[in-house]
Design a protein around this motif. Sequence first.
Motif, PDB file in Angstrom:
ATOM      1  N   ARG A 129       0.831  -1.209   0.000  1.00 21.23           N
ATOM      2  CA  ARG A 129       0.000   0.000   0.000  1.00 21.23           C
ATOM      3  C   ARG A 129       0.870   1.266   0.000  1.00 21.23           C
ATOM      4  NH1 ARG A 129      -5.049   0.135   0.642  1.00 21.23           N
ATOM      5  NH2 ARG A 129      -5.164  -1.804   1.817  1.00 21.23           N
ATOM      6  N   THR A 130       1.933   1.256   0.788  1.00 20.84           N
ATOM      7  CA  THR A 130       2.850   2.399   0.815  1.00 20.84           C
ATOM      8  C   THR A 130       3.471   2.609  -0.562  1.00 20.84           C
ATOM      9  OG1 THR A 130       3.350   1.936   3.132  1.00 20.84           O
ATOM     10  CG2 THR A 130       4.887   3.357   1.967  1.00 20.84           C
ATOM     11  N   VAL A 131       3.852   1.518  -1.208  1.00 18.05           N
ATOM     12  CA  VAL A 131       4.429   1.609  -2.553  1.00 18.05           C
ATOM     13  C   VAL A 131       3.399   2.184  -3.527  1.00 18.05           C
ATOM     14  CG1 VAL A 131       5.405   0.278  -4.467  1.00 18.05           C
ATOM     15  CG2 VAL A 131       6.091  -0.233  -2.124  1.00 18.05           C
ATOM     16  N   SER A 152       5.679  -5.234  -8.656  1.00 15.88           N
ATOM     17  CA  SER A 152       5.454  -6.630  -8.257  1.00 15.88           C
ATOM     18  C   SER A 152       3.965  -6.961  -8.349  1.00 15.88           C
ATOM     19  CB  SER A 152       5.941  -6.856  -6.832  1.00 15.88           C
ATOM     20  OG  SER A 152       5.124  -6.147  -5.925  1.00 15.88           O
ATOM     21  N   GLN A 153       3.672  -8.233  -8.400  1.00 19.63           N
ATOM     22  CA  GLN A 153       2.276  -8.674  -8.508  1.00 19.63           C
ATOM     23  C   GLN A 153       1.436  -8.175  -7.336  1.00 19.63           C
ATOM     24  OE1 GLN A 153       1.009 -10.603 -11.283  1.00 19.63           O
ATOM     25  NE2 GLN A 153      -0.794  -9.654 -10.378  1.00 19.63           N
ATOM     26  N   SER A 154       2.002  -8.135  -6.127  1.00 25.26           N
ATOM     27  CA  SER A 154       1.220  -7.692  -4.964  1.00 25.26           C
ATOM     28  C   SER A 154       0.811  -6.232  -5.084  1.00 25.26           C
ATOM     29  CB  SER A 154       2.001  -7.935  -3.666  1.00 25.26           C
ATOM     30  OG  SER A 154       3.223  -7.235  -3.668  1.00 25.26           O
ATOM     31  N   VAL A 155       1.689  -5.388  -5.626  1.00 23.43           N
ATOM     32  CA  VAL A 155       1.356  -3.966  -5.816  1.00 23.43           C
ATOM     33  C   VAL A 155       0.325  -3.823  -6.934  1.00 23.43           C
ATOM     34  CG1 VAL A 155       2.303  -1.728  -6.522  1.00 23.43           C
ATOM     35  CG2 VAL A 155       3.561  -3.161  -4.899  1.00 23.43           C
ATOM     36  N   ILE A 156       0.507  -4.543  -8.028  1.00 21.41           N
ATOM     37  CA  ILE A 156      -0.447  -4.476  -9.137  1.00 21.41           C
ATOM     38  C   ILE A 156      -1.825  -4.952  -8.669  1.00 21.41           C
ATOM     39  CG2 ILE A 156      -1.021  -5.382 -11.428  1.00 21.41           C
ATOM     40  CD1 ILE A 156       1.353  -3.348 -11.386  1.00 21.41           C
ATOM     41  N   GLY A 169      10.102 -10.542 -11.409  1.00 15.51           N
ATOM     42  CA  GLY A 169      11.379 -10.462 -10.697  1.00 15.51           C
ATOM     43  C   GLY A 169      11.478  -9.343  -9.686  1.00 15.51           C
ATOM     44  N   MET A 170      10.474  -8.484  -9.617  1.00 21.77           N
ATOM     45  CA  MET A 170      10.558  -7.326  -8.723  1.00 21.77           C
ATOM     46  C   MET A 170      10.098  -7.665  -7.309  1.00 21.77           C
ATOM     47  SD  MET A 170       9.350  -3.970 -10.830  1.00 21.77           S
ATOM     48  CE  MET A 170      10.547  -3.091 -11.807  1.00 21.77           C
ATOM     49  N   ASN A 171      10.806  -7.099  -6.343  1.00 22.62           N
ATOM     50  CA  ASN A 171      10.377  -7.176  -4.950  1.00 22.62           C
ATOM     51  C   ASN A 171       9.216  -6.212  -4.745  1.00 22.62           C
ATOM     52  OD1 ASN A 171      12.473  -8.957  -4.256  1.00 22.62           O
ATOM     53  ND2 ASN A 171      13.893  -7.248  -3.967  1.00 22.62           N
ATOM     54  N   PRO A 172       8.408  -6.390  -3.707  1.00 25.19           N
ATOM     55  CA  PRO A 172       7.263  -5.501  -3.489  1.00 25.19           C
ATOM     56  C   PRO A 172       7.626  -4.021  -3.373  1.00 25.19           C
ATOM     57  CG  PRO A 172       7.027  -7.457  -2.153  1.00 25.19           C
ATOM     58  CD  PRO A 172       8.394  -7.528  -2.787  1.00 25.19           C
ATOM     59  N   GLU A 173       8.837  -3.714  -2.912  1.00 25.70           N
ATOM     60  CA  GLU A 173       9.190  -2.296  -2.773  1.00 25.70           C
ATOM     61  C   GLU A 173       9.807  -1.705  -4.046  1.00 25.70           C
ATOM     62  OE1 GLU A 173      12.526  -4.845  -1.429  1.00 25.70           O
ATOM     63  OE2 GLU A 173      10.457  -4.726  -0.766  1.00 25.70           O
TER      64      GLU A 173
END
Length: 74
Positions: free
Chosen positions: A3-5, A30-34, A63-67
């Motif tokens: 959420r912060t991202v 990352s998938q979690s942010v999308i 390949g991306m980290n959540p941040e």
Amino acid sequence: TPRTVCYDILREIMRESRQFNPREFRILASQSVIDLFLEEESQHLAMLGDFIGKPISLSAEPGMNPEQYDIVLM
């Protein structure tokens, strides 16, 4: 947190929209942010797109980290 991202990304798009005039902004994250943008933050994303008058598209990068994220000006 994802959420912060999301909020960091929205602020950065707002800043870049004042400096540049691309046809579109593409968010690579990352998938979690999308997923958060597609669900809980979809209204904020739509409102920002309407405000700046440009489409904002989303692309999940495995390949991306959540941040980590990148904003591509198209």
